[in-house]
Design a protein around this motif. Structure first.
Motif, short mmCIF file in Angstrom:
data_model
loop_
_atom_site.label_atom_id
_atom_site.label_comp_id
_atom_site.label_asym_id
_atom_site.label_seq_id
_atom_site.Cartn_x
_atom_site.Cartn_y
_atom_site.Cartn_z
N UNK A 81 0.79 -1.16 0.06
CA UNK A 81 0.00 -0.01 -0.07
C UNK A 81 0.80 1.18 -0.02
N UNK A 82 0.46 2.16 -0.73
CA UNK A 82 1.05 3.41 -0.82
C UNK A 82 -0.23 4.42 -0.78
N UNK A 123 0.79 5.06 -12.54
CA UNK A 123 2.16 4.45 -12.66
C UNK A 123 2.39 3.38 -11.72
N UNK A 124 2.11 3.75 -10.44
CA UNK A 124 2.33 2.83 -9.30
C UNK A 124 1.59 1.76 -9.50
N UNK A 181 2.64 -2.53 -9.55
CA UNK A 181 2.29 -3.73 -8.57
C UNK A 181 2.17 -3.05 -7.14
N UNK A 182 1.55 -1.68 -7.03
CA UNK A 182 1.16 -1.33 -5.64
C UNK A 182 -0.33 -1.00 -5.55
N UNK A 189 7.11 11.42 -9.59
CA UNK A 189 6.46 9.97 -10.15
C UNK A 189 7.38 9.16 -10.24
N UNK A 190 8.73 9.43 -11.01
CA UNK A 190 9.88 8.66 -11.49
C UNK A 190 10.51 8.42 -10.25
#
Length: 137
Positions: free
Chosen positions: A20-21, A36-37, A41-42, A113-114
């Motif tokens: 989780x983020x 993107x995340x 896989x988040x 983001x990157x």
């Protein structure tokens, strides 16, 4: 999506599966990072704290953690813009066991983001024993 948290409605979005983020930032920035995340896989949780009617960081922190409870989220990484630094500080002071890492985002949306994705990938294999404050520029 909407949830009733502590008797009040809170809008949020969730995308992806995995670690989780919790993203606390501007809407445009959060949406770019969320996609993107999630693809990386988040499980990305973006609460909309602008409509909660709360202005104190302790109240907002309680809502963030209550939303995490509602969603069944264990420990998470929290990533936030510098505008939410006080909220992040309140979160880790009051709920240190809920956060594996903290990342403060200070660059452009693309840079953040990157850099956030790279930081999360480095953290993926590492064991986190406590909260570490990080600044991503």
């Amino acid at each position: 999506m909407k949830a009733i948290v502590n008797g009040k409605k809170i809008n949020y979005s969730v995308a992806g599966q995995g670690k989780a983020v919790v993203l606390l930032g501007g809407e445009e920035q959060a949406l770019a990072q969320e996609n993107l995340l999630a693809e990386s896989g988040y499980r990305v949780i973006v609460p909309d704290l602008s409509q909660t009617g709360e202005s104190r960081d302790c109240s907002l922190a309680g809502k963030v953690v209550a939303l995490m409870n509602y969603l069944g989220t264990g420990r998470a990484v929290v990533a936030a813009s510098h505008f939410n630094a006080e909220l992040v500080r309140t979160l880790i002071d009051r709920y240190p066991q809920r956060f594996a890492d903290v990342v403060i985002l200070d660059g452009s949306t693309e840079e953040n983001t990157a850099n956030l994705a790279a930081r999360l990938h480095r953290l993926r294999g590492a064991r986190q024993s406590g909260v570490r404050l990080s600044r991503v520029a």
